[in-house]
Design a protein around this motif. Structure first.
Motif, PDB file in Angstrom:
ATOM      1  N   GLY A  90     -16.627 -24.749  74.164  1.00  0.00           N
ATOM      2  CA  GLY A  90     -17.084 -23.421  73.771  1.00  0.00           C
ATOM      3  C   GLY A  90     -16.521 -23.072  72.425  1.00  0.00           C
ATOM      4  N   CYS A  91     -16.522 -23.967  71.390  1.00  0.00           N
ATOM      5  CA  CYS A  91     -15.878 -23.845  70.232  1.00  0.00           C
ATOM      6  C   CYS A  91     -17.320 -23.356  69.254  1.00  0.00           C
ATOM      7  N   PRO A  92     -17.131 -22.301  68.685  1.00  0.00           N
ATOM      8  CA  PRO A  92     -18.307 -21.875  67.990  1.00  0.00           C
ATOM      9  C   PRO A  92     -18.510 -22.923  66.690  1.00  0.00           C
ATOM     10  N   PRO A  93     -19.814 -23.253  66.274  1.00  0.00           N
ATOM     11  CA  PRO A  93     -20.027 -24.009  65.101  1.00  0.00           C
ATOM     12  C   PRO A  93     -18.987 -23.641  63.776  1.00  0.00           C
ATOM     13  N   ARG A  94     -18.994 -22.177  63.618  1.00  0.00           N
ATOM     14  CA  ARG A  94     -18.108 -21.883  62.477  1.00  0.00           C
ATOM     15  C   ARG A  94     -16.798 -22.363  62.391  1.00  0.00           C
ATOM     16  N   ALA A  95     -16.270 -22.751  63.629  1.00  0.00           N
ATOM     17  CA  ALA A  95     -14.934 -23.099  63.665  1.00  0.00           C
ATOM     18  C   ALA A  95     -14.614 -24.680  62.934  1.00  0.00           C
ATOM     19  N   PHE A  96     -15.815 -25.279  62.586  1.00  0.00           N
ATOM     20  CA  PHE A  96     -15.843 -26.611  61.942  1.00  0.00           C
ATOM     21  C   PHE A  96     -15.365 -26.610  60.645  1.00  0.00           C
ATOM     22  N   GLU A  97     -14.430 -27.176  60.076  1.00  0.00           N
ATOM     23  CA  GLU A  97     -14.038 -26.983  58.744  1.00  0.00           C
ATOM     24  C   GLU A  97     -13.988 -28.475  58.170  1.00  0.00           C
ATOM     25  N   ARG A  98     -14.902 -29.170  57.480  1.00  0.00           N
ATOM     26  CA  ARG A  98     -14.824 -30.408  56.704  1.00  0.00           C
ATOM     27  C   ARG A  98     -14.757 -31.462  57.843  1.00  0.00           C
ATOM     28  N   ASP A  99     -13.585 -31.717  58.459  1.00  0.00           N
ATOM     29  CA  ASP A  99     -13.459 -32.815  59.320  1.00  0.00           C
ATOM     30  C   ASP A  99     -12.784 -32.495  60.720  1.00  0.00           C
ATOM     31  N   HIS A 100     -12.605 -31.296  60.938  1.00  0.00           N
ATOM     32  CA  HIS A 100     -11.817 -30.682  62.489  1.00  0.00           C
ATOM     33  C   HIS A 100     -12.519 -29.615  62.588  1.00  0.00           C
ATOM     34  N   TYR A 101     -11.977 -29.071  63.780  1.00  0.00           N
ATOM     35  CA  TYR A 101     -12.172 -27.771  64.621  1.00  0.00           C
ATOM     36  C   TYR A 101     -11.096 -27.043  64.352  1.00  0.00           C
ATOM     37  N   SER A 140      -4.716 -24.991  66.115  1.00  0.00           N
ATOM     38  CA  SER A 140      -4.728 -26.201  66.422  1.00  0.00           C
ATOM     39  C   SER A 140      -5.902 -26.954  65.619  1.00  0.00           C
ATOM     40  N   HIS A 141      -5.778 -28.099  65.314  1.00  0.00           N
ATOM     41  CA  HIS A 141      -6.703 -28.952  64.671  1.00  0.00           C
ATOM     42  C   HIS A 141      -7.364 -29.975  65.895  1.00  0.00           C
ATOM     43  N   LEU A 142      -8.841 -29.976  66.096  1.00  0.00           N
ATOM     44  CA  LEU A 142      -9.466 -30.678  66.943  1.00  0.00           C
ATOM     45  C   LEU A 142     -10.369 -31.890  66.274  1.00  0.00           C
ATOM     46  N   VAL A 143      -9.960 -33.229  66.167  1.00  0.00           N
ATOM     47  CA  VAL A 143     -10.625 -34.232  65.616  1.00  0.00           C
ATOM     48  C   VAL A 143     -11.313 -35.348  66.633  1.00  0.00           C
ATOM     49  N   SER A 144     -12.115 -35.986  65.999  1.00  0.00           N
ATOM     50  CA  SER A 144     -12.403 -37.594  66.699  1.00  0.00           C
ATOM     51  C   SER A 144     -12.253 -38.500  65.628  1.00  0.00           C
ATOM     52  N   ASP A 145     -11.801 -39.796  66.506  1.00  0.00           N
ATOM     53  CA  ASP A 145     -11.586 -40.838  65.467  1.00  0.00           C
ATOM     54  C   ASP A 145     -12.764 -41.763  65.720  1.00  0.00           C
ATOM     55  N   VAL A 146     -13.860 -40.935  66.182  1.00  0.00           N
ATOM     56  CA  VAL A 146     -15.092 -42.068  66.442  1.00  0.00           C
ATOM     57  C   VAL A 146     -16.002 -41.575  65.666  1.00  0.00           C
ATOM     58  N   SER A 147     -16.299 -40.277  65.620  1.00  0.00           N
ATOM     59  CA  SER A 147     -17.666 -39.780  65.012  1.00  0.00           C
ATOM     60  C   SER A 147     -17.563 -38.151  64.856  1.00  0.00           C
ATOM     61  N   LEU A 150      -7.315 -39.923  61.774  1.00  0.00           N
ATOM     62  CA  LEU A 150      -8.665 -39.286  61.065  1.00  0.00           C
ATOM     63  C   LEU A 150      -8.926 -40.096  59.847  1.00  0.00           C
ATOM     64  N   THR A 151      -7.842 -40.443  59.018  1.00  0.00           N
ATOM     65  CA  THR A 151      -8.013 -41.139  57.988  1.00  0.00           C
ATOM     66  C   THR A 151      -8.396 -42.869  57.943  1.00  0.00           C
ATOM     67  N   ALA A 152      -7.816 -43.415  59.093  1.00  0.00           N
ATOM     68  CA  ALA A 152      -7.872 -44.632  59.371  1.00  0.00           C
ATOM     69  C   ALA A 152      -9.379 -44.811  60.147  1.00  0.00           C
ATOM     70  N   ALA A 153      -9.746 -43.919  60.552  1.00  0.00           N
ATOM     71  CA  ALA A 153     -11.434 -43.583  61.055  1.00  0.00           C
ATOM     72  C   ALA A 153     -12.462 -43.622  59.841  1.00  0.00           C
ATOM     73  N   GLY A 154     -12.016 -43.145  58.865  1.00  0.00           N
ATOM     74  CA  GLY A 154     -12.798 -43.050  57.649  1.00  0.00           C
ATOM     75  C   GLY A 154     -13.545 -41.406  57.668  1.00  0.00           C
ATOM     76  N   LEU A 155     -13.186 -40.794  58.346  1.00  0.00           N
ATOM     77  CA  LEU A 155     -13.547 -39.336  58.905  1.00  0.00           C
ATOM     78  C   LEU A 155     -12.842 -38.331  58.188  1.00  0.00           C
ATOM     79  N   ARG A 156     -11.799 -38.742  57.269  1.00  0.00           N
ATOM     80  CA  ARG A 156     -11.088 -37.463  56.673  1.00  0.00           C
ATOM     81  C   ARG A 156     -11.808 -37.216  55.265  1.00  0.00           C
ATOM     82  N   ARG A 157     -11.687 -35.462  55.245  1.00  0.00           N
ATOM     83  CA  ARG A 157     -12.691 -34.999  54.149  1.00  0.00           C
ATOM     84  C   ARG A 157     -11.716 -34.015  53.581  1.00  0.00           C
TER      85      ARG A 157
END
Length: 91
Positions: free
Chosen positions: A37-48, A18-25, A75-82
């Motif tokens: 408990g998601c490790p930092p290495r699970a973060f990829e550009r704009d999601h975990y 799955s992809h985990l995102v925020s539309d805030v920050s 994610l796109t509407a929030a300006g956080l899409r990468r």
């Protein structure tokens, strides 16, 4: 806190993800991911990336379940899409 997760339908490394995102920050996203408990290495550009085995944990912790297309739309509407191949804003 507004964190979203899509269904675990993305194959990779012998599992579904799955992809985990925020539309805030990203700060909100990193804090939520650390709390479940998601490790930092699970973060990829704009999601975990969250393995299927931890999907229910994320939902119990407060992630809202939405479809993949809606997740990208928010994610796109929030300006956080990468997207791949594009630098992060400000770089």
């Amino acid at each position: 806190m507004t964190v979203y997760i899509d269904p675990p339908t993305w194959p990779g490394h012998g599992r579904l993800w799955s992809h985990l995102v925020s539309d805030v920050s990203f700060e909100e996203l990193h804090a939520f991911a650390a709390a479940i408990g998601c490790p930092p290495r699970a973060f990829e550009r704009d999601h975990y990336d969250v393995p299927e085995a931890h999907y229910a944990d994320a939902v119990r912790a407060g992630a809202r379940e939405i479809g993949s297309k809606e997740l990208v739309r928010r994610l796109t509407a929030a300006g956080l899409r990468r997207p791949k191949g594009r630098p992060a804003p400000g770089r």
